[in-house]
Scaffold this active site. Sequence first.
Site, short mmCIF file in Angstrom:
data_model
loop_
_atom_site.label_atom_id
_atom_site.label_comp_id
_atom_site.label_asym_id
_atom_site.label_seq_id
_atom_site.Cartn_x
_atom_site.Cartn_y
_atom_site.Cartn_z
N SER A 45 0.99 -1.25 -0.02
CA SER A 45 -0.06 0.01 0.06
C SER A 45 0.81 1.29 0.09
O SER A 45 1.88 1.42 -0.68
CB SER A 45 -0.99 -0.12 1.11
OG SER A 45 -1.99 0.96 0.86
N ASP A 155 -5.06 -3.98 -3.09
CA ASP A 155 -4.21 -3.72 -1.98
C ASP A 155 -3.58 -4.78 -1.30
O ASP A 155 -4.33 -5.58 -0.80
CB ASP A 155 -4.94 -2.82 -0.87
CG ASP A 155 -4.02 -1.87 -0.05
OD1 ASP A 155 -3.28 -2.52 0.57
OD2 ASP A 155 -4.46 -0.86 0.48
#
Length: 297
Positions: A45, A155
């Site tokens: 991320s 993610d």
Amino acid sequence: METVERHKRVGLVLSGGGARGFAHIGVLRVLEESGIEVDVVAGTSIGAILAALYAHGYGAEDLHLVASGLKWRDIVDLSLQGGLIKGEKLGQFLSTYLPPRFEDLARPLAVTTTDVESGEEVILFEGDLISAVRASSCFPGAFQPVELKDRTLADGGIINNLPVEAAAFLGASFTIASDATPPRRSSYSDGQEDGNWWERMVATVRLERRSPMVQMLLRSSDIMQSILTDIQYTMHPADVLVKLDMPEIRVESFREYDRIVALGEAAARRAFGAAGLLGAPAAEAGERRATAHDLGS
């Protein structure tokens, strides 16, 4: 005294956490001050973005300049399809600062993503760097997922927000992890009293978590992510963990950038001090490499 270069391959791991991840910059400041040279880097991320920049040769102060000057319009392009944000502007931003391929980086890098169809964690470490970092940063429901290598990727923090095993995958024998995962225990407010209806609506559009529904959804996500990260960490612990609790800082608290960086630096000083990694004078830090004794051998 033998150096870590002969006996230790140092891996740096940067977690996800939205705006909380800016605390990694403070951690990097202390890491550089300690004189420890990082051999491999891993992240997910926002941690993947900072890890990629660090792996390319940007130092803590370089990252501070880039991040502090970043505006929403630099990375946000609205979409009516698979997410609120297309991610094309994020890709353009990354292309400005990063080379196109993993192989062009100064240090080996691994970023983690989640295959949203199979539910598997996917570690990317070669080939298309920009798409890999984009995929790792695709917060579910906000960014459109990325199609890469016949997979639909999003993610990496969905499964594991602190990918210590990704650094081990690159051969790290000593890992330093910076964890900005939102804490399981934190204050909760439904936002009903935060201004009039117009102020609450504007705050929601600005991603300041004032809407009761958004507040509940994101807080639920924080709790689940924290539990999953704790479970993963018990299986793949780091040698040094910088735990960035910051319960008052939320994933969307981008306006508190300077404070977040300062909190990261303070947490790193405590963790590094406890681990015996802050012994060198600042003037010498840039000239020495950490020894095996410094790393607990």
